[in-house]
Design a protein around this motif. Structure first.
Motif, PDB file in Angstrom:
ATOM      1  N   GLN A  17      35.998  39.040  34.928  1.00 23.62           N
ATOM      2  CA  GLN A  17      34.738  39.721  35.111  1.00 23.62           C
ATOM      3  C   GLN A  17      34.695  41.034  35.960  1.00 23.62           C
ATOM      4  N   CYS A  18      35.876  41.058  36.899  1.00 23.94           N
ATOM      5  CA  CYS A  18      35.862  42.479  37.663  1.00 23.94           C
ATOM      6  C   CYS A  18      36.726  43.386  36.741  1.00 23.94           C
ATOM      7  N   ASN A  19      37.738  42.799  36.301  1.00 23.27           N
ATOM      8  CA  ASN A  19      38.358  43.948  35.279  1.00 23.27           C
ATOM      9  C   ASN A  19      37.418  44.696  34.192  1.00 23.27           C
ATOM     10  N   ASN A  20      36.695  43.933  33.734  1.00 23.75           N
ATOM     11  CA  ASN A  20      35.838  44.491  32.512  1.00 23.75           C
ATOM     12  C   ASN A  20      34.652  45.271  33.231  1.00 23.75           C
ATOM     13  N   ASN A  21      34.513  45.193  34.387  1.00 29.05           N
ATOM     14  CA  ASN A  21      33.326  46.038  35.052  1.00 29.05           C
ATOM     15  C   ASN A  21      33.839  47.527  35.674  1.00 29.05           C
ATOM     16  N   LYS A  22      33.468  48.229  34.838  1.00 29.38           N
ATOM     17  CA  LYS A  22      34.008  49.815  35.336  1.00 29.38           C
ATOM     18  C   LYS A  22      33.667  50.238  37.030  1.00 29.38           C
ATOM     19  N   GLN A  23      32.361  49.504  37.225  1.00 28.14           N
ATOM     20  CA  GLN A  23      31.904  49.655  39.051  1.00 28.14           C
ATOM     21  C   GLN A  23      33.024  48.982  39.774  1.00 28.14           C
ATOM     22  N   CYS A  24      33.748  47.975  39.413  1.00 28.50           N
ATOM     23  CA  CYS A  24      34.315  47.125  40.313  1.00 28.50           C
ATOM     24  C   CYS A  24      35.732  47.611  40.586  1.00 28.50           C
ATOM     25  N   LEU A  25      35.993  48.024  41.712  1.00 26.38           N
ATOM     26  CA  LEU A  25      37.303  48.793  42.146  1.00 26.38           C
ATOM     27  C   LEU A  25      37.953  47.642  42.873  1.00 26.38           C
ATOM     28  N   SER A  26      37.560  46.354  43.239  1.00 26.36           N
ATOM     29  CA  SER A  26      38.295  45.349  44.197  1.00 26.36           C
ATOM     30  C   SER A  26      37.365  44.339  44.051  1.00 26.36           C
ATOM     31  N   PHE A  27      38.132  43.147  44.235  1.00 25.54           N
ATOM     32  CA  PHE A  27      37.648  41.779  44.319  1.00 25.54           C
ATOM     33  C   PHE A  27      38.393  40.790  45.164  1.00 25.54           C
ATOM     34  N   PHE A  28      37.696  39.802  45.536  1.00 26.43           N
ATOM     35  CA  PHE A  28      38.192  38.773  46.399  1.00 26.43           C
ATOM     36  C   PHE A  28      37.906  37.451  45.377  1.00 26.43           C
ATOM     37  N   TYR A  29      39.067  36.670  45.068  1.00 26.56           N
ATOM     38  CA  TYR A  29      38.957  35.595  44.396  1.00 26.56           C
ATOM     39  C   TYR A  29      39.746  34.313  45.092  1.00 26.56           C
TER      40      TYR A  29
ATOM     41  N   THR B 264      37.582  44.473  56.570  1.00 17.52           N
ATOM     42  CA  THR B 264      37.431  43.610  55.286  1.00 17.52           C
ATOM     43  C   THR B 264      36.341  42.624  55.683  1.00 17.52           C
ATOM     44  N   PRO B 265      35.800  42.363  54.577  1.00 20.68           N
ATOM     45  CA  PRO B 265      34.735  41.169  54.652  1.00 20.68           C
ATOM     46  C   PRO B 265      35.035  39.975  55.280  1.00 20.68           C
ATOM     47  N   GLU B 266      34.374  39.313  55.977  1.00 16.94           N
ATOM     48  CA  GLU B 266      35.014  38.128  56.514  1.00 16.94           C
ATOM     49  C   GLU B 266      34.469  36.879  55.850  1.00 16.94           C
ATOM     50  N   ILE B 267      35.492  36.085  55.209  1.00 19.48           N
ATOM     51  CA  ILE B 267      35.264  34.973  54.477  1.00 19.48           C
ATOM     52  C   ILE B 267      35.801  33.562  55.096  1.00 19.48           C
ATOM     53  N   SER B 268      34.803  32.748  55.323  1.00 14.91           N
ATOM     54  CA  SER B 268      35.178  31.773  56.245  1.00 14.91           C
ATOM     55  C   SER B 268      36.154  30.460  55.505  1.00 14.91           C
ATOM     56  N   GLU B 269      36.037  30.605  54.179  1.00 18.37           N
ATOM     57  CA  GLU B 269      36.420  29.401  53.538  1.00 18.37           C
ATOM     58  C   GLU B 269      37.909  29.883  53.380  1.00 18.37           C
ATOM     59  N   GLU B 270      38.928  28.926  53.081  1.00 19.80           N
ATOM     60  CA  GLU B 270      40.408  29.203  52.886  1.00 19.80           C
ATOM     61  C   GLU B 270      40.480  29.641  51.454  1.00 19.80           C
ATOM     62  N   GLY B 271      41.550  30.111  51.087  1.00 14.42           N
ATOM     63  CA  GLY B 271      41.960  30.620  49.570  1.00 14.42           C
ATOM     64  C   GLY B 271      41.585  31.633  49.202  1.00 14.42           C
ATOM     65  N   TRP B 272      41.087  32.551  49.701  1.00 13.66           N
ATOM     66  CA  TRP B 272      40.728  33.857  49.301  1.00 13.66           C
ATOM     67  C   TRP B 272      41.745  34.795  49.155  1.00 13.66           C
ATOM     68  N   LYS B 273      41.884  35.552  48.149  1.00 17.10           N
ATOM     69  CA  LYS B 273      43.062  36.806  48.030  1.00 17.10           C
ATOM     70  C   LYS B 273      42.243  37.908  47.600  1.00 17.10           C
ATOM     71  N   TYR B 274      42.879  38.860  48.144  1.00 20.31           N
ATOM     72  CA  TYR B 274      42.153  40.292  47.851  1.00 20.31           C
ATOM     73  C   TYR B 274      42.817  40.780  46.715  1.00 20.31           C
ATOM     74  N   TYR B 275      42.140  41.583  45.521  1.00 17.19           N
ATOM     75  CA  TYR B 275      42.858  42.221  44.631  1.00 17.19           C
ATOM     76  C   TYR B 275      42.458  43.504  44.270  1.00 17.19           C
ATOM     77  N   THR B 276      42.936  44.297  43.575  1.00 16.81           N
ATOM     78  CA  THR B 276      42.505  45.703  43.055  1.00 16.81           C
ATOM     79  C   THR B 276      42.252  45.474  41.751  1.00 16.81           C
ATOM     80  N   ALA B 277      41.193  46.085  41.330  1.00 15.77           N
ATOM     81  CA  ALA B 277      41.074  46.094  39.523  1.00 15.77           C
ATOM     82  C   ALA B 277      42.171  46.624  38.885  1.00 15.77           C
ATOM     83  N   LYS B 278      42.476  46.086  37.664  1.00 19.19           N
ATOM     84  CA  LYS B 278      43.436  46.533  37.062  1.00 19.19           C
ATOM     85  C   LYS B 278      43.377  47.778  36.385  1.00 19.19           C
ATOM     86  N   TYR B 279      44.588  48.700  36.392  1.00 21.51           N
ATOM     87  CA  TYR B 279      44.252  50.150  35.905  1.00 21.51           C
ATOM     88  C   TYR B 279      44.308  49.996  34.256  1.00 21.51           C
ATOM     89  N   ASP B 280      43.247  50.668  33.680  1.00 25.19           N
ATOM     90  CA  ASP B 280      43.047  50.407  32.122  1.00 25.19           C
ATOM     91  C   ASP B 280      43.879  51.404  31.256  1.00 25.19           C
TER      92      ASP B 280
END
Length: 179
Positions: free
Chosen positions: A3-15, A35-51
């Motif tokens: 969903q993020c990698n296909n959205n040109k406006q998305c530069l990064s995401f937490f998954y 960075t945004p504070e996310i209280s649940e465990e298991g979140w990882k930060y990614y940058t969108a793939k270079y196309d």
């Protein structure tokens, strides 16, 4: 993640793989920004793939939405010093030449510590404003009652509106270089 990698406006995401949730962002998170504070465990930060449409030099980040490479600096500089630094890393001081680029810069710089952001643009003797490369600035986002003849260069001020400033005024600033 697709969903993020296909959205040109998305530069990064937490998954979160466990929760199968994705939080999209239109900016990258750097150490100097919170960075945004996310209280649940298991979140990882990614940058969108270079196309693969454009290759950036080392240290530059690709903006898929606008198809250009940029790098953010912080330092005590005047406009000339910021231009020199950008040139030394193979770029030039970023100019805002469209509402889309203004919007992008605002999103990238959101959450920054309060300090001005230098942008390319210099007043000419005929009262026009031109970029370092000589092209006329056809887009502007001046603060009310600006430019007010305080200077011949531009920085982002309150609310990310433009203010004219003295080109040799040295201050603690942020600036973006682009290639």
């Amino acid at each position: 993640m697709a969903q993020c990698n296909n959205n040109k406006q998305c530069l990064s995401f937490f998954y979160n793989k466990k929760l199968r949730k994705c939080v999209l962002h239109r900016k990258h998170f750097y150490q100097s920004f919170s960075t945004p504070e996310i209280s649940e465990e298991g979140w990882k930060y990614y940058t969108a793939k270079y196309d693969g449409t454009k290759k950036c030099s080392v240290g530059y980040t690709f903006c898929r939405e606008l198809d250009y490479c940029y790098k953010i600096f912080r330092g005590t500089r005047d406009i000339g010093g910021a231009k020199w630094r950008c040139n030394s890393v193979g770029g030039q001081l970023s100019a805002i030449n469209s509402p889309e680029k203004q919007d992008f810069l605002e999103h990238v710089m959101v959450g920054r510590p309060h300090r001005p952001v230098l942008i390319d643009g210099e007043k000419q003797p005929d009262d026009t404003w031109r970029q370092e490369n000589g092209s006329l600035l056809t887009y502007s986002n001046w603060y009310p009652n600006e430019p007010n003849a305080d200077g011949n260069c531009i920085q982002l001020c309150t609310g990310d509106k433009w203010c004219d400033v003295h080109c040799r005024f040295v201050q603690d600033v942020l600036y973006m270089c682009e290639e």
